[in-house]
Design a protein around this motif. Structure first.
Motif, mmCIF file in Angstrom:
data_model
loop_
_atom_site.group_PDB
_atom_site.id
_atom_site.type_symbol
_atom_site.label_atom_id
_atom_site.label_comp_id
_atom_site.label_asym_id
_atom_site.label_seq_id
_atom_site.Cartn_x
_atom_site.Cartn_y
_atom_site.Cartn_z
ATOM 1 N N GLU A 281 0.853 -1.198 0.000
ATOM 2 C CA GLU A 281 0.000 0.000 0.000
ATOM 3 C C GLU A 281 0.880 1.235 0.000
ATOM 4 O O GLU A 281 2.048 1.190 0.378
ATOM 5 N N ASP A 288 2.044 5.704 11.325
ATOM 6 C CA ASP A 288 1.922 5.636 12.774
ATOM 7 C C ASP A 288 1.885 4.162 13.133
ATOM 8 O O ASP A 288 1.004 3.448 12.609
ATOM 9 N N GLU A 290 5.374 4.297 12.928
ATOM 10 C CA GLU A 290 6.733 4.430 12.390
ATOM 11 C C GLU A 290 7.349 5.805 12.687
ATOM 12 O O GLU A 290 8.542 5.918 12.987
#
Ligand code: AMP
Ligand code: GLY
Length: 414
Positions: A281, A288, A290
């Protein structure tokens, strides 16, 4: 300089914290923010999707830079609205954000420009979709075409599961009437490659790995993310070069060519399959959780980076070498139903960063107020040390209704 950050979770807290380290920034506002962010920024009670009210606020306060955190604000056209008003905003236009808000748009772009991803077909009709699934193999992947807060993807192991998911997505109004992308099931380790993008210029951040399932061993339901880390030993320099050359740069170039040039963070959710790295994707924003493990590694002044990207100038971006690891504390029951209002103690004793995700502050106490409540992030010279440190530090948070995974980062050592 005054900056406004739009958003309310842990990602937003990490962005606000990074901005607070900039010598250029005097004042930070956050809309709507949260109880943890309130220690660093003035929280303003405007919803993330109320883009006109946010614009009026930015105009009235003389905000030099607005950073749009969540996808809902981008899909609501915050970038278009701010640019029309002559305001500087870090984040893509609604058209460019379709790379995240429409799975069909993203898949067709990848197909047209030969960007490696799972084979797919798009359906609006339930019977046609069922027929296609029956003719194919299991497991199969069904993705609702639209923003569904991470809940729009079903990996169906059986025909019955596939049928139920297709009914939800195409016949019932669970997500609103829509389309479904049905795609080939891929296998391999997943990783997140976030890049600052300004038109055709693409600047990578350190790669990170999210942990989407609720429980240890990747068991349980999908969540918004239960932990993350940086320094991924299974992603080599060659892998990174491949991902940049075959995926991230061509995608930015494709968006540019299609007349919706991207400006902001392009997030590649990638999988290292036996047949090469492929796109699972794209997101049009910081990931989030990350962001909570990546931004602490930024050596450069993030205010300058945001402004340069927004202005189409070449930024200087440097990173620290250390590893980071973050463990999310979530309310018991999450991602299902859960109770709120439990007192949280001990965050001030943590040797590391504590980013608030879903907390409130009342009568001098921090209380749980969301599914994901906090993330504890530690840094160390090696990932092993960061993992040990985070495990110790997370134990300092006292609360009667929280749980966390104990295996964040383990996949790096398989
Ligand atoms: P997405 O919202 O597209 O990131 O999907 C959520 C999760 O579903 C991903 O992180 C993967 O673990 C899984 N997933 C999505 N697409 C595929 C696929 N084609 N093959 C295998 N797993 C997938
Ligand atoms: N970590 C996945 C996301 O932000 O969508």
């Amino acid at each position: 300089m005054k900056a406004l950050v739009v958003g309310s979770g842990g990602r937003c807290h990490a962005i606000v914290e990074a901005l607070s380290r900039s010598p250029q920034v005097d004042k930070i506002y956050c809309a709507p923010g949260n109880a943890g962010i309130a220690a660093l920024a003035e929280c303003i009670a405007i919803k993330e999707t109320d883009v006109e009210a946010l614009r009026d606020f930015a105009l009235a306060e003389g905000i030099e830079l607005t950073v749009a955190g969540p996808e809902v604000a981008l899909a609501a056209g915050i970038a278009d609205c701010f640019r029309e008003a002559g305001l500087r905003l870090f984040g893509p236009t609604k058209a460019a954000a379709q790379i995240e808000s429409s799975k069909e748009f993203a898949k067709e772009l990848m197909q047209k420009y030969d960007i490696p991803t799972a084979a797919f077909r798009t359906f609006e009709d339930f019977d046609a979709a069922m027929e296609y699934v029956k003719a194919g193999s299991l497991p199969t992947v069904l993705k609702y075409d639209g923003l569904a807060a991470g809940k729009g993807v079903v990996i169906a192991e059986t025909m019955a599961e596939a049928e139920e998911a297709l009914r939800d997505m195409l016949l019932d109004s669970k997500f609103g009437k829509g389309k479904v992308v049905i795609e080939e099931y891929l296998e391999g380790p997943e990783f997140s490659l976030m890049c600052f993008v300004s038109g055709t210029e693409v600047y990578p951040m350190p790669v990170a790995q999210d942990h989407k399932r609720a429980y240890d061993g990747d068991k349980g339901p999908n969540t918004g993310g239960m932990g993350a880390y940086t320094c991924l030993p299974f992603i080599s320099d060659e892998d990174l070069a491949y991902a940049m050359d075959k995926i991230m740069r061509p995608t930015a170039a494709a968006l540019f060519k299609e007349g919706c040039a991207f400006s902001g963070v392009l997030y590649g959710g990638l999988m290292k399959t036996p047949n090469g790295i492929k796109v699972i994707e794209f997101n049009a924003r910081f990931g989030d959780p990350e962001t909570e493990v990546v931004l602490p590694r930024m050596k450069s002044d993030i205010y300058q980076v945001f402004c340069d990207i927004a202005d189409g100038k070449q930024p200087t971006i440097e990173w620290y070498d250390f590893a980071t690891l973050g463990i999310v504390l979530a309310s018991k029951g999450y991602p299902g139903s859960y109770d709120k209002g439990f007192e949280i103690k001990g965050a001030d004793k943590v040797d590391g960063s504590v980013y608030h995700m879903g907390t409130s502050f009342r009568d001098g106490k921090y209380l749980t107020s969301g599914g994901r409540v906090m993330i504890v992030v530690c840094k160390a010279p090696t990932l092993r040390e960061a993992q040990q440190k985070a495990a110790e530090e997370v134990g300092k948070i006292e609360c009667d209704n929280l749980f966390h995974r104990t295996d964040i980062g383990d996949k790096a050592f398989l």
